[in-house]
Structures are given as C-alpha cells and as structure tokens.
Motif scaffolding. Structure first.
Motif, PDB file in Angstrom:
ATOM      1  N   UNK A 249       0.836  -1.217   0.000  1.00  0.00           N
ATOM      2  CA  UNK A 249       0.000   0.000   0.000  1.00  0.00           C
ATOM      3  C   UNK A 249       0.865   1.259   0.000  1.00  0.00           C
ATOM      4  N   UNK A 250       1.987   1.215  -0.699  1.00  0.00           N
ATOM      5  CA  UNK A 250       2.889   2.350  -0.790  1.00  0.00           C
ATOM      6  C   UNK A 250       2.727   3.041  -2.138  1.00  0.00           C
ATOM      7  N   UNK A 251       2.590   4.353  -2.084  1.00  0.00           N
ATOM      8  CA  UNK A 251       2.482   5.125  -3.306  1.00  0.00           C
ATOM      9  C   UNK A 251       3.878   5.518  -3.790  1.00  0.00           C
ATOM     10  N   UNK A 252       4.067   5.487  -5.104  1.00  0.00           N
ATOM     11  CA  UNK A 252       5.328   5.948  -5.679  1.00  0.00           C
ATOM     12  C   UNK A 252       5.024   6.683  -6.978  1.00  0.00           C
ATOM     13  N   UNK A 253       5.917   7.577  -7.339  1.00  0.00           N
ATOM     14  CA  UNK A 253       5.745   8.357  -8.555  1.00  0.00           C
ATOM     15  C   UNK A 253       7.058   8.414  -9.328  1.00  0.00           C
TER      16      UNK A 253
END
Length: 443
Positions: free
Chosen positions: A417-421
């Motif tokens: 559940x980790x956001x990355x961009x």
C-alpha cells in the motif's frame, strides 16, 4: 632503394631488402609506401607478393579490395601450385584480408579460382585462411556457409583444426540465438511464431536446427582427435540453451567436469543454468548455482548466474527459496543494488537502488527485501529519506517497452500500500516519499 641500379631492381638480387621494407612499412600501418616499393620491382617473386598481401591484411583499415587486385594481376612463380601460379601463402593473406572485412563471398571466390588443387593432397591455402572465412560467415549470420566451408576443406587440401570447428560452432550458436530473437519478435507482432523467418539466399527453411549442427560438429571434432576448448564448450551449451534443450546443455557441462584437463568456466555454467531456466528445470538450476557457490573448479556465480536462477524460481512459484538465495547473494557480494548518484545539478549525491539491469523477478525480490527490512531492527534504508529506485526507461529490453517500472509500482501498491511516482526529472526513476515510508514502518 634509390641507390639500386636498374638491373638490381628485381627480386632475385634485392628480394630480401624489398621483402623487409614492405613488411616494415606494413607494421607501421603505412600501406602507401609498402605499395610504392612493391610497384617499383621489375621482376617479382612469391615472397614479395606474399609480403604485400600480408600488408593488405594487416593494416587498418584492411585493404581487401587492393589485395584482390594485386592477386588477380600477379602471375607468380616457380614452385607455386595454384592456378595462375599463385603461391599458397599469398592466396591465404588475400583471403584473410577479405574475411577481416566480412567479405566472405570474395574470399571464397579467391579460393575457388586459385585454391582448387589439380593434384589432390597439395595444400592450396593455409588453415588460417579457411578459418577466417568460417568466422566471417558466422559474423554475417551465415552458419550454413561456415559449415559448408568446413565440410569442403578437402577441396583445398586443408586439414581443419580446433579453431575451424570452434568458429563453425560459434556461428551455429549465434544463429540459434538469432532464431529465438526472431521467434519472439513474431510472437509480439503477430501473436504467432509460425511465420517463416531467418531466410537465406537460396533457402527459406525455418526448421534448420543449428543447435543440432553445433552438437554434430562438436562430436565430429572429438572423433577427429581435436580437443574442444572452453569457448567451444560454452558455445555448444549456449546453442542448446537457445533451443530449449536444457538436458543436453547440462549433459555437456557434466562431461566437462569429468575431464580434469578442462574444467568448466563461468560462461559454461551460466549457459547451462540459463538453459535450465528456459526449460523450467529450476531444481537443476539451483543445483548448478550451489556448485558455483561452493567454488567448484574455482568458479563463482555472478550477476548473470543469479538472474537466471531467480527467473527459474519465479516461473516455478518458488518465492521463498528465491528470496533466500537473493539474501545469500547479498552476503556473498555477488550483487549489490545500492549506488550513490546525483539526482540533479542542484542537489548532492544520494543513495539509490539501481535496478535498471535487473530482470523483473530479481527487481521485485530486491524491493521486497528493502521494504520488509523497514519493519525490522536493521532496516536497509533510512525511512526518513526518500527511496529512489532506478528502473530504467525500457531501452535495454528487446522491444523497447518498459517492463520493470509497472511491475515495481504494482508491487509497492498491491503488497505494501505504498504510493510511488516517477521522478519528473528522469522518467526512469521511481520515488517513494519518506512520509509514506515512515508511516509504513510505524504501522
């Protein structure tokens, strides 16, 4: 030379002087002066012609066209056996000059004109000339010509040596890998690999099995009393790997281990493990990997070895075993994903995960290993800092399409559940913000 009188400007009187001067200028890469001296001679001999053609083959760039002209316009000499009275070493240097520039057709043409023996058993060209054509045909993607030239060596009264067979086997290996690449391209473009490819000038048969040809040549050279070297073994194993013949690849590797004179090297092991990976033989791949880890034959696994093993385990669903092997590889210093790089001109150097050469299975395991460590007492990354992951732009993939980036993004979001961009300054980098990492580690 300027002091030589007219009657002295012939090979019978001043031949040794001319010979040494031509070769000396050739070693200095001065073709023009070698040719000037050659053309100043009134009466030629075989040694001088041979020296001039040696220069054609030795200078940079190779003067293969000049070699052909010189050979065709020379009519030499007592003791020569070839048509047009061309001495065999002169013919050999001309053929080698053509082959160095991958002009194998021109080289074969010279052999056909001057190198066909009228009296069977009289050598018409050197084995080095034959080998140069075989190697050139292989480099040009014509293993059929390489094999044909080897098979027809008796026409020129040349006895093939271990290099002759090695060059033909290498050609077969390269062709088998090219067949696999074409098969993959057809599958991507048309959804099928049944469309014919790898056509030759007079043969459009896509069923040519070059791995079988490599095995046949390998057996033949051993039957003729020639000893294959490590490159020959690795090329045969690699050809079997490209064709999915993992049992044969492993069998050849095992035959090497029985011969104390030539233990398998890293290339042989890697080719056999890659064959097991493509054939779904993950147990055999792990066994070979462990043999390398135990320093059998003083050979240690490298990045390529580990990559093949992890792909094999991923295909077999052996997630836990794959992660254990990856962690062991970190301890053994076989792999280390951390690098220090500059993010941009305004910031200093930062510690990043460089995965751009990793396969998808290895990349996923590497990221899992770091993220899981954040929940332990010995995290592999400082959660107070952004996690920068270099995943590349897809330029290294066969079709130029990114494979690692979407899989890593999906893994981070789906499993943690980790956001990355993507980094706005470099689309080949992913950034996981420190605030998300701290929140995850405190969970």
């Amino acid at each position: 030379l300027d002091q030589l009188k007219g009657y002295e400007r012939n090979a019978m009187i001043s031949g040794p002087i001319y010979n040494r001067l031509i070769r000396a200028y050739g070693k200095l890469n001065d073709f023009d002066n070698s040719l000037r001296i050659f053309e100043s001679i009134d009466r030629m001999n075989a040694q001088i012609l041979s020296s001039m053609l040696f220069v054609c083959s030795a200078v940079t760039p190779v003067r293969w066209q000049d070699a052909i002209i010189i050979l065709h316009t020379s009519d030499i000499v007592a003791g020569a056996a070839g048509r047009g009275k061309i001495e065999y070493s002169a013919l050999s240097y001309a053929v080698i000059a053509c082959s160095k520039e991958n002009q194998w057709k021109e080289g074969l043409n010279l052999l056909d004109i001057y190198g066909t023996a009228k009296d069977f058993g009289k050598q018409m060209a050197s084995v080095d000339a034959l080998n140069s054509i075989i190697a050139a045909a292989g480099r040009c993607g014509r293993p059929d010509i390489a094999i044909q030239t080897l098979n027809e060596s008796a026409t020129y009264s040349v006895i093939p040596n271990d290099r002759s067979y090695r060059s033909a086997i290498v050609a077969c290996n390269q062709a088998e890998h090219e067949k696999r690449r074409q098969r993959r391209r057809r599958e991507r473009l048309f959804g099928t690999s049944s469309i014919p490819a790898f056509n030759y000038d007079d043969d459009d048969d896509d069923d040519l099995q070059f791995w079988e040809a490599a095995l046949s040549l390998f057996r033949r050279m051993k039957e003729e009393g020639l000893t294959p070297d490590a490159q020959t073994y690795s090329s045969v194993i690699s050809a079997c790997e490209a064709a999915g013949q993992w049992q044969r690849a492993v069998g050849i590797l095992k035959s090497m281990t029985c011969d104390e004179r030539l233990p398998p090297n890293k290339f042989c092991f890697n080719a056999a493990i890659a064959a097991c990976e493509k054939g779904g033989a993950w147990l055999e791949a792990v066994e070979l990997y462990e043999r390398m880890r135990n320093h059998e034959n003083h050979v240690r696994p490298n990045f390529i070895t580990l990559n093949s093993v992890l792909i094999a385990l991923d295909n077999a669903g052996q997630k836990e075993l794959a992660e254990n092997i990856y962690r062991e590889a970190l301890k053994d210093k076989i792999i280390w994903p951390w690098k220090t790089k500059s993010m941009d001109s305004n910031s200093g150097r930062v510690r990043v995960m460089d995965l751009h050469q990793f396969s998808v299975p290895m990349g996923k395991i590497a990221v899992r290993n770091v993220i899981d460590s954040l929940l332990t007492s010995k995290p592999l990354h400082d959660s107070s800092k952004n996690l920068v992951i270099i995943v590349g732009k897809g330029k290294g993939s066969e079709d130029g399409i990114r494979k690692l980036m979407p899989r890593i993004k999906h893994l981070l979001k789906g499993e943690y559940a980790l956001q990355c961009k993507a980094d706005p300054n470099n689309s080949g980098r992913l950034i996981v913000k420190s605030c998300h990492l701290r929140k995850f580690s405190e969970f």
